[in-house]
Design an enzyme around this catalytic site. Sequence first.
Site, short mmCIF file in Angstrom:
data_model
loop_
_atom_site.label_atom_id
_atom_site.label_comp_id
_atom_site.label_asym_id
_atom_site.label_seq_id
_atom_site.Cartn_x
_atom_site.Cartn_y
_atom_site.Cartn_z
CG ASP A 54 -0.91 -0.52 7.60
OD1 ASP A 54 -1.68 0.43 7.81
OD2 ASP A 54 0.33 -0.39 7.56
CE LYS B 53 0.98 1.20 4.42
NZ LYS B 53 1.61 2.47 4.86
#
Length: 308
Positions: free
Chosen positions: A142, A15
């Site tokens: 995350d 990401k």
Amino acid sequence: MRLARREVRVRAPGKVNLSLRVGPRDPDGYHRLGTVFQAVSVYEDVAARAADTLRVTVVGPGAERVPAGEENLALRAARLLAEHTGIADGIQLRVTKAVPVAGGMAGGSADAAAALLACDAFWGTALPREELAELGATLGADVPFLLMGQTAVGTGRGDLLTPALSRGEYHWAFGIQEDGLPTPAVFDEFDALTPDPRIPDLDSEVALLQALRAGDAVAVGTLLHNDLQAAALELRPDLVETLAVAEDAGALGVVISGSGPTVAALGRSRQHALALAAAMTAAGVVDSVLTASGPVHGARVLPGSDVL
């Protein structure tokens, strides 16, 4: 009756935080965050096979810097799912890395997300994604996003997610450093530099979310933001030059990814992202480069996996 399975393979993305706003540290030790995530096409692969115990091997770039024992996030994910569902079977996990280690792109969290999905498919526990995300959040903030993928707004510790509409494709060049930055050290430096941070306010992200909805890469580039960038630069002042090289090469925007030290440069096109990567390489300001696009899907079982 369970069917015999040979292997389940799952792929999870890394990401980039298009925006990362950091608030005060809560009593539990975590900071309040407001972030806009984009999943990008740099992937961790986790393969699951039958074994008599829970164990993991790690291969790929930087594998020697990833713990292979009880601290390994993929192994922790497998153990957590087994305990949660009452599974007593062993499993062998093979992690193939591509996301930079300690680079601010959530490679370890991608391993955890992929392992949760792989073990769930291999053991036939069939938990809803929402339940897997709740388990994942206990391993890392995350992890829920890397199960979801695409583009999302994260609040809380970054684990409370709202999908965000994003049109178009975004092309990135990532400048990689072999020496990573430990996330806790960057947050500690942030605390030292910012003694009284504001509680993140999602009103700050309105312009960015509008640009994503419109597919306006130029506007997105101008709105890239990271509250941890100053802290990362304090710990790694050499990154100033990396940022400058990407900017001089015409990037639409340049930002340190997450807690760093990876530098993310947004290109005008796939070809321009390659040119940005070449510029960083030629200037000698990175150890290696990656190019990728986003947004992409979250963790997925790969075709050919042997599942129920």
